[in-house]
Design a protein around this motif. Sequence first.
Motif, PDB file in Angstrom:
ATOM      1  N   THR A  76       0.823  -1.213   0.000  1.00  0.00           N
ATOM      2  CA  THR A  76       0.000   0.000   0.000  1.00  0.00           C
ATOM      3  C   THR A  76       0.858   1.264   0.000  1.00  0.00           C
ATOM      4  O   THR A  76       0.502   2.253  -0.646  1.00  0.00           O
ATOM      5  CB  THR A  76      -0.976   0.014   1.199  1.00  0.00           C
ATOM      6  OG1 THR A  76      -0.260  -0.082   2.421  1.00  0.00           O
ATOM      7  CG2 THR A  76      -1.978  -1.118   1.101  1.00  0.00           C
ATOM      8  N   THR A  77       1.995   1.229   0.681  1.00  0.00           N
ATOM      9  CA  THR A  77       2.887   2.393   0.698  1.00  0.00           C
ATOM     10  C   THR A  77       3.510   2.601  -0.683  1.00  0.00           C
ATOM     11  O   THR A  77       3.612   3.739  -1.161  1.00  0.00           O
ATOM     12  CB  THR A  77       3.973   2.224   1.775  1.00  0.00           C
ATOM     13  OG1 THR A  77       3.326   2.055   3.039  1.00  0.00           O
ATOM     14  CG2 THR A  77       4.883   3.425   1.837  1.00  0.00           C
ATOM     15  N   SER A  78       3.902   1.522  -1.343  1.00  0.00           N
ATOM     16  CA  SER A  78       4.448   1.631  -2.699  1.00  0.00           C
ATOM     17  C   SER A  78       3.405   2.181  -3.662  1.00  0.00           C
ATOM     18  O   SER A  78       3.703   3.021  -4.518  1.00  0.00           O
ATOM     19  CB  SER A  78       4.926   0.266  -3.193  1.00  0.00           C
ATOM     20  OG  SER A  78       6.026  -0.165  -2.450  1.00  0.00           O
ATOM     21  N   ALA A  79       2.169   1.714  -3.517  1.00  0.00           N
ATOM     22  CA  ALA A  79       1.084   2.208  -4.368  1.00  0.00           C
ATOM     23  C   ALA A  79       0.838   3.689  -4.120  1.00  0.00           C
ATOM     24  O   ALA A  79       0.654   4.475  -5.063  1.00  0.00           O
ATOM     25  CB  ALA A  79      -0.186   1.394  -4.124  1.00  0.00           C
ATOM     26  N   MET A  80       0.842   4.100  -2.853  1.00  0.00           N
ATOM     27  CA  MET A  80       0.638   5.506  -2.511  1.00  0.00           C
ATOM     28  C   MET A  80       1.734   6.362  -3.134  1.00  0.00           C
ATOM     29  O   MET A  80       1.466   7.422  -3.704  1.00  0.00           O
ATOM     30  CB  MET A  80       0.620   5.678  -0.987  1.00  0.00           C
ATOM     31  CG  MET A  80       0.401   7.100  -0.535  1.00  0.00           C
ATOM     32  SD  MET A  80      -1.227   7.758  -0.905  1.00  0.00           S
ATOM     33  CE  MET A  80      -2.181   6.835   0.285  1.00  0.00           C
ATOM     34  N   ARG A  81       2.977   5.906  -3.032  1.00  0.00           N
ATOM     35  CA  ARG A  81       4.106   6.629  -3.626  1.00  0.00           C
ATOM     36  C   ARG A  81       3.870   6.833  -5.115  1.00  0.00           C
ATOM     37  O   ARG A  81       4.012   7.943  -5.634  1.00  0.00           O
ATOM     38  CB  ARG A  81       5.398   5.846  -3.391  1.00  0.00           C
ATOM     39  CG  ARG A  81       6.614   6.432  -4.065  1.00  0.00           C
ATOM     40  CD  ARG A  81       7.807   5.457  -3.980  1.00  0.00           C
ATOM     41  NE  ARG A  81       8.999   6.007  -4.560  1.00  0.00           N
ATOM     42  CZ  ARG A  81       9.288   5.975  -5.849  1.00  0.00           C
ATOM     43  NH1 ARG A  81       8.475   5.422  -6.714  1.00  0.00           N
ATOM     44  NH2 ARG A  81      10.405   6.515  -6.296  1.00  0.00           N
TER      45      ARG A  81
END
Length: 122
Positions: A76-81
Motif C-alpha cells: 500500500t505504501t508503494s502504491a501511494m508513492r
Amino acid sequence: MRDASVKPVKTIPSDIGGEPAGPVDTFDHGMRHWERQANAFRSVVQMNKITCTDELRRAAEELGERYQDLQYFEITTSAMRTVLLEKGLFTAQELNAKMTEIRARFNVPDEMESPLKKAVKK
C-alpha cells in the motif's frame, strides 16, 4: 481466543487478476509503528480526496512480480508513492532527498539494505 500453540501459516494472499489466493493467515499480528503511520497517512489522503481506493489498487497491481515479495503495508505504501508521484504532489528527486534527510537524522539505513530485504532478494 486463538490457541497459542497453533502457529499461523505464512501465506501471501493475492487476488490480482482473480487468481486463487490460497490459504489466508487470519491471525491478528497487530501493526508496527510505521504501519500505523502509513495507514493513517493513507486514510488522510483518501479522506481529503487526493486519491481513492481504485487508484491505489491499480498502482498495487502494477507492482507485478514485486507484489509477491512485499508485505501488505509495503504494497500500500508503494502504491501511494506511485499515485502521489503521478499526481505531481512531489517529484522522485524530492522524495529521495527527504528520505535521505530522515535516514540521516534518525541513523536509519536504506530499507533495501536490511537483512530481511536482502534475504528476499536471494
